[in-house]
Design a protein around this motif. Structure first.
Motif, PDB file in Angstrom:
ATOM      1  N   LEU A 203      -5.467  -6.012  -3.435  1.00  0.00           N
ATOM      2  CA  LEU A 203      -5.870  -5.350  -2.197  1.00  0.00           C
ATOM      3  C   LEU A 203      -4.897  -4.225  -1.865  1.00  0.00           C
ATOM      4  O   LEU A 203      -5.313  -3.106  -1.522  1.00  0.00           O
ATOM      5  N   ALA A 204      -3.600  -4.510  -1.962  1.00  0.00           N
ATOM      6  CA  ALA A 204      -2.604  -3.473  -1.683  1.00  0.00           C
ATOM      7  C   ALA A 204      -2.775  -2.292  -2.634  1.00  0.00           C
ATOM      8  O   ALA A 204      -2.764  -1.121  -2.220  1.00  0.00           O
ATOM      9  N   TYR A 205      -2.955  -2.588  -3.911  1.00  0.00           N
ATOM     10  CA  TYR A 205      -3.069  -1.528  -4.913  1.00  0.00           C
ATOM     11  C   TYR A 205      -4.341  -0.711  -4.715  1.00  0.00           C
ATOM     12  O   TYR A 205      -4.329   0.523  -4.781  1.00  0.00           O
TER      13      TYR A 205
ATOM     14  N   ALA B 104      -4.287   1.596  -1.704  1.00  0.00           N
ATOM     15  CA  ALA B 104      -3.482   2.785  -1.993  1.00  0.00           C
ATOM     16  C   ALA B 104      -4.224   3.767  -2.886  1.00  0.00           C
ATOM     17  O   ALA B 104      -4.127   4.992  -2.704  1.00  0.00           O
ATOM     18  N   THR B 105      -4.994   3.246  -3.842  1.00  0.00           N
ATOM     19  CA  THR B 105      -5.694   4.152  -4.761  1.00  0.00           C
ATOM     20  C   THR B 105      -6.894   4.838  -4.119  1.00  0.00           C
ATOM     21  O   THR B 105      -7.396   5.826  -4.659  1.00  0.00           O
ATOM     22  N   THR B 106      -7.358   4.342  -2.968  1.00  0.00           N
ATOM     23  CA  THR B 106      -8.389   5.103  -2.258  1.00  0.00           C
ATOM     24  C   THR B 106      -7.823   6.448  -1.800  1.00  0.00           C
ATOM     25  O   THR B 106      -8.553   7.429  -1.673  1.00  0.00           O
ATOM     26  N   VAL B 107      -6.505   6.465  -1.575  1.00  0.00           N
ATOM     27  CA  VAL B 107      -5.816   7.711  -1.231  1.00  0.00           C
ATOM     28  C   VAL B 107      -5.401   8.446  -2.504  1.00  0.00           C
ATOM     29  O   VAL B 107      -5.752   9.609  -2.720  1.00  0.00           O
TER      30      VAL B 107
ATOM     31  N   VAL C 167       0.833  -1.203   0.000  1.00  0.00           N
ATOM     32  CA  VAL C 167       0.000   0.000   0.000  1.00  0.00           C
ATOM     33  C   VAL C 167       0.868   1.253   0.000  1.00  0.00           C
ATOM     34  O   VAL C 167       0.670   2.179  -0.804  1.00  0.00           O
ATOM     35  N   ALA C 168       1.860   1.276   0.892  1.00  0.00           N
ATOM     36  CA  ALA C 168       2.725   2.450   1.007  1.00  0.00           C
ATOM     37  C   ALA C 168       3.529   2.685  -0.269  1.00  0.00           C
ATOM     38  O   ALA C 168       3.773   3.828  -0.662  1.00  0.00           O
ATOM     39  N   MET C 169       3.933   1.593  -0.940  1.00  0.00           N
ATOM     40  CA  MET C 169       4.685   1.736  -2.183  1.00  0.00           C
ATOM     41  C   MET C 169       3.800   2.262  -3.313  1.00  0.00           C
ATOM     42  O   MET C 169       4.219   3.083  -4.119  1.00  0.00           O
TER      43      MET C 169
END
Length: 440
Positions: free
Chosen positions: A368-370, A373-376, A241-243
């Protein structure tokens, strides 16, 4: 070494796989490009800012639902196969696009208009939650040895084709239609074009074969096993997520937000802002495969570290230089520089993420990670619109990007191979957090 026929077959497969990714990004870009007009059509308000914020928030809603699509559809793809899952996501994406293109405006059907538009965005976002992950995983599993970075880069490459195509269409409409007609109904034309593309993409995607890597597995975990597997690998998901936050923030800053930023904030013409976005798409398309290939040769981490640091040091100063004296040439130079940073980082990051997620939960875990992150990152247009309004500082997009880059730098440093972790009750066939071999 591939024979000419094998190379041709690989190219065709990459094209078929990435075509749906093109449509997904095209739909999102069109909504971003014409967000001001869409806001006036569906979200009438007492001020231009309020109307624009309603539209930007609706744009962001499509990202909020992505994690749910990622985990549910991701588990489906990890269980039944890559090919079937990509057909399902295409169908759902098409429904969302058709809904937004055809629903009448607020003046015609009242509150039903914004409700239906939001539902359409939710449908688009639910399918998009796994589309990108499904495409990335498919490309990584068909890649030839030593070229995984190059193959996976075409997932993002197809998105840039969508950016360019949407930009060309936007520039053409801006030049050949009266501004009042474009704002009143002309913005629907690109959405209808997207609907007309759907049957073609379905026909070429349905000819895909299942990947050999997936077909060769003796055990395909059930959705319950996949959910447990993703939960057991929560550290990898959070690191991912952070990446991805940097990729997502930078991409939507230089693409979906640029037309609004150029026209509404910098007071340039819409045609100029769309033309810059077109050049950004071309720049991304050039740099992504180059940097994906470079990551195959020197490794993923050197590129990830170098370009996160570069973004931290240069994003805000270049944006400050732009807003001090806005012009088409300055906007173009700044956006092309940010494009180079984005594409160089993303060319290594996406394939790196497919390599650190265990194979048996690869689609669900990656998606899920991607999507988290895209919600942000996908909310970037709404976030920076608010930040500029609240602070009066038009360079805030650069500060927001620098913050995302700092988070990505920490995550990159932490994204090392982990030791085996086997959750209770999970299938013995799922090797969780298995040590990863070095990048090809």
């Amino acid at each position: 070494m591939l024979t000419p026929d094998e190379r041709k077959a690989k190219i065709k497969t990459v094209f078929r796989v990435a075509s749906g990714n093109f449509l997904e990004m095209y739909d999102f870009m069109i909504f971003g490009y014409f967000s001001a007009a869409i806001g006036r059509a569906y979200f009438p308000a007492t001020s231009e800012f309020a109307s624009l914020m309603f539209s930007m928030t609706t744009f962001a809603v499509g990202f909020m639902i992505r994690p749910l699509g990622a985990i549910l559809l991701g588990a489906y793809i990890d269980h039944v196969g890559r090919r079937k899952g990509l057909l399902v996501t295409l169908g759902m994406m098409s429904v969302g696009t058709l809904t937004i293109a055809m629903v009448p405006g607020y003046e015609t059907i009242g509150l039903f208009a914004p409700i239906i538009v939001v539902l359409g965005r939710l449908c688009q976002g639910f399918s998009a939650g796994v589309e990108l992950g499904g495409v990335s995983v498919y490309l990584s599993e068909i890649a030839t040895p030593g070229h995984k970075g190059f193959y996976v880069s075409w997932q993002s490459g197809s998105q840039q084709v969508a950016v360019v195509f949407a930009g060309v269409l936007g520039v053409a409409l801006s030049n050949f239609m009266r501004p009042e007609d474009l704002q009143a109904w002309g913005w629907r034309i690109p959405l209808i074009v997207g609907c007309l593309i759907v049957p073609f993409i379905y026909l070429i995607r349905r000819t895909l074969r299942e990947t050999d890597e997936f077909a060769a597995r003796s055990h395909h975990p059930s959705p319950r096993e996949i959910y447990r597997g993703v939960l057991a690998n929560w550290r990898i998901v959070i690191t991912g997520v952070a990446m991805v936050v940097m990729t997502s923030v930078s991409f939507y800053t230089i693409t979906a937000y640029t037309p609004t930023f150029g026209k509404e904030i910098l007071k340039l013409t819409q045609s100029d802002a769309l033309l810059v976005t077109l050049f950004v798409g071309l720049s991304n398309l050039i740099w992504l495969p180059i940097m994906g290939s470079l990551s195959d040769r020197i490794g993923r981490r050197p590129l990830l570290v170098f370009f996160t640091v570069t973004a931290i040091l240069t994003a805000y100063p270049t944006m400050t230089w732009l807003v001090s004296e806005p012009s088409f040439s300055r906007l173009l130079l700044v956006e092309l520089w940010l494009s180079f940073i984005y594409a160089s980082y993303n060319g290594a990051m996406v394939v790196h993420l497919t390599e650190i997620v265990p194979a048996e939960v690869r689609t669900a875990g990656f998606s899920l990670a991607y999507s988290l992150a895209t919600t942000v990152g996908g909310s970037t247009p709404a976030i920076v619109t608010y930040l500029i309004h609240a602070t009066g500082n038009r360079a805030m997009p650069g500060a927001w990007l620098s913050l995302a880059a700092a988070l990505a730098l920490v995550a990159t440093w932490a994204s090392r191979p982990a030791t085996n972790v086997v959750p209770k009750h999970a299938s013995a066939n799922i090797a969780l957090n298995a040590p990863r071999r070095p990048a090809d």
